[in-house]
Design a protein around this motif. Structure first.
Motif, short mmCIF file in Angstrom:
data_model
loop_
_atom_site.label_atom_id
_atom_site.label_comp_id
_atom_site.label_asym_id
_atom_site.label_seq_id
_atom_site.Cartn_x
_atom_site.Cartn_y
_atom_site.Cartn_z
N MET A 32 -26.60 -3.12 10.92
CA MET A 32 -25.41 -2.41 10.46
C MET A 32 -25.28 -2.63 8.94
O MET A 32 -25.58 -3.69 8.44
N THR A 33 -24.84 -1.59 8.27
CA THR A 33 -24.62 -1.62 6.83
C THR A 33 -23.13 -1.67 6.55
O THR A 33 -22.33 -1.12 7.30
N GLN A 34 -22.76 -2.35 5.46
CA GLN A 34 -21.35 -2.37 5.09
C GLN A 34 -21.04 -1.23 4.13
O GLN A 34 -21.83 -0.92 3.24
N TYR A 35 -19.88 -0.62 4.35
CA TYR A 35 -19.40 0.47 3.51
C TYR A 35 -17.98 0.16 3.08
O TYR A 35 -17.21 -0.42 3.84
N MET A 36 -17.64 0.56 1.86
CA MET A 36 -16.26 0.46 1.40
C MET A 36 -15.64 1.84 1.50
O MET A 36 -16.19 2.82 1.00
N ILE A 37 -14.50 1.90 2.17
CA ILE A 37 -13.71 3.12 2.24
C ILE A 37 -12.56 2.91 1.27
O ILE A 37 -11.67 2.10 1.52
N SER A 38 -12.59 3.59 0.13
CA SER A 38 -11.56 3.47 -0.89
C SER A 38 -10.49 4.53 -0.66
O SER A 38 -10.83 5.71 -0.49
N LEU A 39 -9.24 4.12 -0.66
CA LEU A 39 -8.13 5.04 -0.43
C LEU A 39 -7.51 5.43 -1.77
O LEU A 39 -7.15 4.56 -2.56
N TYR A 40 -7.44 6.73 -2.03
CA TYR A 40 -6.83 7.27 -3.24
C TYR A 40 -5.69 8.20 -2.82
O TYR A 40 -5.91 9.11 -2.04
N GLU A 41 -4.50 7.93 -3.35
CA GLU A 41 -3.36 8.76 -2.97
C GLU A 41 -2.41 8.94 -4.15
O GLU A 41 -2.46 8.20 -5.13
N ARG A 42 -1.52 9.91 -3.99
CA ARG A 42 -0.46 10.14 -4.96
C ARG A 42 0.63 9.12 -4.65
O ARG A 42 1.46 9.32 -3.78
N GLU A 43 0.64 8.00 -5.38
CA GLU A 43 1.53 6.90 -5.03
C GLU A 43 3.00 7.24 -5.21
O GLU A 43 3.85 6.63 -4.57
N ALA A 44 3.33 8.23 -6.02
CA ALA A 44 4.72 8.62 -6.21
C ALA A 44 5.34 9.08 -4.89
O ALA A 44 6.55 8.93 -4.68
N GLU A 45 4.51 9.62 -3.99
CA GLU A 45 5.01 10.08 -2.69
C GLU A 45 5.56 8.92 -1.87
O GLU A 45 6.50 9.08 -1.10
N TYR A 46 4.99 7.74 -2.04
CA TYR A 46 5.45 6.58 -1.28
C TYR A 46 6.83 6.10 -1.72
O TYR A 46 7.57 5.51 -0.93
N ALA A 47 7.19 6.36 -2.97
CA ALA A 47 8.49 5.92 -3.48
C ALA A 47 9.64 6.62 -2.77
O ALA A 47 10.76 6.12 -2.75
N THR A 48 9.39 7.77 -2.18
CA THR A 48 10.44 8.54 -1.52
C THR A 48 10.47 8.32 -0.01
O THR A 48 11.28 8.93 0.68
N MET A 49 9.63 7.43 0.49
CA MET A 49 9.53 7.23 1.94
C MET A 49 10.70 6.42 2.48
O MET A 49 11.13 5.45 1.86
N THR A 50 11.14 6.80 3.65
CA THR A 50 12.16 6.03 4.36
C THR A 50 11.48 4.85 5.05
O THR A 50 10.25 4.86 5.24
#
Length: 118
Positions: free
Chosen positions: A1-19
């Motif tokens: 098995m090989t190791q892979y990195m799954i990098s998450l990229y998101e618009r972080e401003a969207e999280y500021a409005t989350m309930t």
């Protein structure tokens, strides 16, 4: 098995409005993702969630500045390290990664004893 990195990229401003309920749903989605990885025969070997880019400090050419290294609409927000049979298997896993405000990048980890990939 090989190791892979799954990098998450998101618009972080969207999280500021989350309930709090919406945030709970995101956490539930990541829990479901972890179970799905195991169901697919992969293994999560590590990972982490980053604080917002407003907490970043960057160093370029010895100069220290507040803020992220690069300005962009989507920010690097976290990662998973997974073991997968091959790239196709890693992509199958990565497609399930919860990123409601962006996407992911998949890269194999380098075996430094073998040198850089060509």
């Amino acid at each position: 098995m090989t190791q892979y990195m799954i990098s998450l990229y998101e618009r972080e401003a969207e999280y500021a409005t989350m309930t709090p309920e919406a945030w709970g749903s995101v956490l539930d989605a990541h829990g479901a993702f972890a179970r799905a990885v195991a169901d697919l025969g992969g293994t999560i070997t590590g990972g982490g969630v980053l604080q917002p880019t407003t907490t970043a400090t960057s160093i370029r050419g010895g100069e220290v500045t507040d803020g992220p290294f690069v300005e962009s609409k989507e920010a690097f927000g976290g990662f998973y390290l997974v073991e997968a049979r091959d790239l196709d298997h890693a992509l199958e896993i990565a497609k399930l990664t919860p990123t409601p405000f962006g996407g992911v990048e998949v890269r194999p980890l380098m075996d430094v004893s073998a040198g850089p990939a060509r």
